[in-house]
Write a protein that holds these residues in place. Structure first.
Motif: not given
Length: 185
Positions: A20, A25-26, A29, A47, A103, A106-107, A110-111, A141
């Motif tokens: 992150v 990435y991500g 969220p 995640v 969640y 979002l997962i 999630n990139s 993360y």
């Protein structure tokens, strides 16, 4: 590969190669959960688990596609694996009585998860090193979620100018955290 190299890869994936804060990435969220201390543990754990499971599942698939000369299908295969595993995790959660609610979408989008799969399968890593790096990425993360939440909790919004309240101050705090993580390189 020696344990020292694997440990160094693990620590690097958590700190200086944080998915992150260093690779960005991500981030959606991550920024969205900055002010929510309640769901951080659940989001970080889910995640991390999905990330590791996706890397374990997609690594052999991507290697088989590469060996067959169809490496151009790697991204589509990874997205299919991510969606399938999120569906499996949802079924497990419903069966055990857990409510994941927000969640799972979002997962699924999630990139960080497809990016970790792509990095681990195309970087020339062995399965063992890809697994260690995936575990480190997941924990990194999770660590970044805790860090940004801790920083956000210490910000006194009354002393922040109106133009910087909310998301702008979180982005600035994330930039400072990113620079702090860069010091581990």
């Amino acid at each position: 590969m020696s344990e020292n190299v694997l440990f160094a890869l693990f620590v690097t994936s958590i700190l200086s190669g944080n998915i992150v804060l260093q690779q960005l990435y991500g981030a959606a969220p991550f920024l969205g959960f900055a002010s929510k201390s309640k769901g951080i543990t659940a989001m970080g754990a889910i995640v991390s688990a999905v990330l590791v499971a996706c890397v374990v599942a997609s690594y052999p698939l991507c290697k088989a596609l590469d060996n067959a000369g169809m490496g151009y299908l790697n991204i589509m295969a990874i997205v299919a694996v991510v969606l399938a595993l999120v569906f499996v995790f949802e079924g497990i959660a419903k069966g055990s009585g857990m409510k994941l609610g927000v969640y799972l979408p979002l997962i699924a989008f999630n990139s960080a998860i497809p990016a970790a799969c792509i990095v681990c399968s195309t970087a020339g890593l062995t399965f063992e090193t890809a697994f260690v790096q995936a575990v480190g990425m997941g924990l990194g993360y999770w660590l970044s979620l805790y860090l940004i939440n801790g920083v956000y909790a210490r910000i006194d919004m009354k002393s922040v100018p109106k133009a910087f309240r909310g998301l702008p101050i979180i982005v600035m705090a994330a930039a400072i955290l990113s620079m702090a993580m860069y010091a581990f390189k």
